[in-house]
Write an enzyme that holds these catalytic residues in place. Structure first.
Site, PDB file in Angstrom:
ATOM      1  N   SER B 111       9.560 -64.355 -21.658  1.00 18.79           N
ATOM      2  CA  SER B 111       9.539 -63.896 -23.040  1.00 18.79           C
ATOM      3  C   SER B 111       9.986 -62.446 -23.166  1.00 18.79           C
ATOM      4  O   SER B 111      10.262 -61.973 -24.251  1.00 18.79           O
ATOM      5  CB  SER B 111       8.140 -64.058 -23.651  1.00 18.79           C
ATOM      6  OG  SER B 111       7.336 -62.949 -23.356  1.00 18.79           O
ATOM      7  N   LYS B 148       4.249 -57.979 -23.923  1.00 19.60           N
ATOM      8  CA  LYS B 148       5.043 -57.999 -25.163  1.00 19.60           C
ATOM      9  C   LYS B 148       5.307 -56.584 -25.652  1.00 19.60           C
ATOM     10  O   LYS B 148       4.744 -55.624 -25.141  1.00 19.60           O
ATOM     11  CB  LYS B 148       4.249 -58.751 -26.258  1.00 19.60           C
ATOM     12  CG  LYS B 148       3.992 -60.226 -25.992  1.00 19.60           C
ATOM     13  CD  LYS B 148       5.230 -61.066 -26.211  1.00 19.60           C
ATOM     14  CE  LYS B 148       4.914 -62.544 -26.028  1.00 19.60           C
ATOM     15  NZ  LYS B 148       4.475 -62.848 -24.628  1.00 19.60           N
TER      16      LYS B 148
END
Lengths: 189, 189
Positions: B111, B148
């Site tokens: 991700s 993230k």
DNA sequence: ATATACAGTAAACAATCGTTCACTGTCAAT
DNA sequence: ATTGACAGTGAACGATTGTTTACTGTATAT
């Protein structure tokens, strides 16, 4: 003198001098008048696993510079995962174990961005490793240095950027492979 | 006994023991019978800039572990560039100067691939740095660890993956920021 | 008040430290 | 054949090493 504070002072000394201080030097560092006070403190640091003595009784840093590795982190969806492990990775050891014939380069440009090599990254190159198909290599094409994938087929060798916006490179003149990229190090901020 | 061979042996010893050997130990390592032979060899290593003596006459590695930095490499088009510099970056020093409150994680998933953080990379996280907008953070969302971008606006904090195939994360429950990613280290092979 | 534990001081110990000195062989140049 | 330059041996040096012992406070618990 707490263990925490002592280990920080040893760390600072080791970074500057690249060795551990003698007990006499530790007296100054820790502010003790007697080596016995140092002796006791060092034993606590050994018990805490921060220092260790080798077979000859010589002191060396043990966990002083190891980075605790807390486990595997999911970068995709957060998935139900095991508790973070209490392992530790010794980057110190990792770096010191790099082969002898290496050099580093600072990356400029974005042709390898899809490989996860960004502008500003430091790549470590092994001069003498034989490049395999698909390896990231630092090459000198027509007198210019570049970093690309290494491809070899029966037509010969050519270089492929990871960013499709850039063309393949078929060296017209001489192609010199500077070495194979064995590590990438990025520092934020 | 060449300087090259001697420095390799010292390097090996330092990696294992995290200290330089004494002259008596060097006798064994180098195969000498006299410390004088070691003494002379060490002086050569000092002249070569591989070792140095501090103000107290104690030996420490100097360039023994520095990686020569040959300059800036273009990862985009090969462009006419300056000759590679003869500087040197001391990764040893870089790593040792990392702040105290750090831990590392192995990245799983893709991700953050567009940030250049790949599966298998090791990220180094500073526990106590306050995350800024856009920082890469290791966060614990609803009891799961993830890595993230950190975003904060007047609606609150949310997490953004660098890979657009993944959704934004608006923490329903508690959001714990484990720390800010300050470094990424990748090892090929 | 007394005892106990803890933390540091001060002095002494053999062992090892880095350094120096006088000497020995070996090779190459003259 | 002789010289000089190197490279290493072996023994000795004072200094510093890590360790041990006996002692001194100071604080806490009984």
């Amino acid at each position: 003198m707490t263990i925490e504070s002592a280990s920080n002072k040893l760390k600072k000394f080791f970074i500057q001098q690249r060795r551990l201080p003698s007990y006499a030097e530790m007296c100054i560092i820790f502010g003790f008048a007697s080596k016995k006070a140092v002796f006791d403190l060092v034993n606590k640091l050994i018990e805490a696993g921060l220092l260790e003595k080798d077979s000859k009784g010589k002191l060396s840093p043990k966990r002083l510079f190891s980075i605790p590795q807390l486990g595997i982190i999911k970068a995709g969806y957060p998935t139900p995962g095991e508790a973070l492990a209490d392992d530790s990775v010794d980057l110190y050891e990792y770096l010191l174990n790099l082969p002898g014939a290496i050099f580093s380069l600072i990356v400029k440009g974005d042709s390898m961005i899809e490989e996860g090599i960004n502008e500003g990254d430091v790549v470590i190159v092994d001069k003498y490793r034989t490049p395999q198909n698909g390896d990231v290599v630092a090459a000198c094409v027509d007198n210019e240095w570049t970093i690309k994938y290494y491809r070899k087929n029966n037509a010969g060798v050519h270089l492929v950027p990871a960013n499709p916006n850039y063309p393949l490179i078929f060296p017209k003149g001489d192609l010199m492979i500077g070495g194979v990229v064995i590590s990438v190090i990025r520092k934020y901020h």
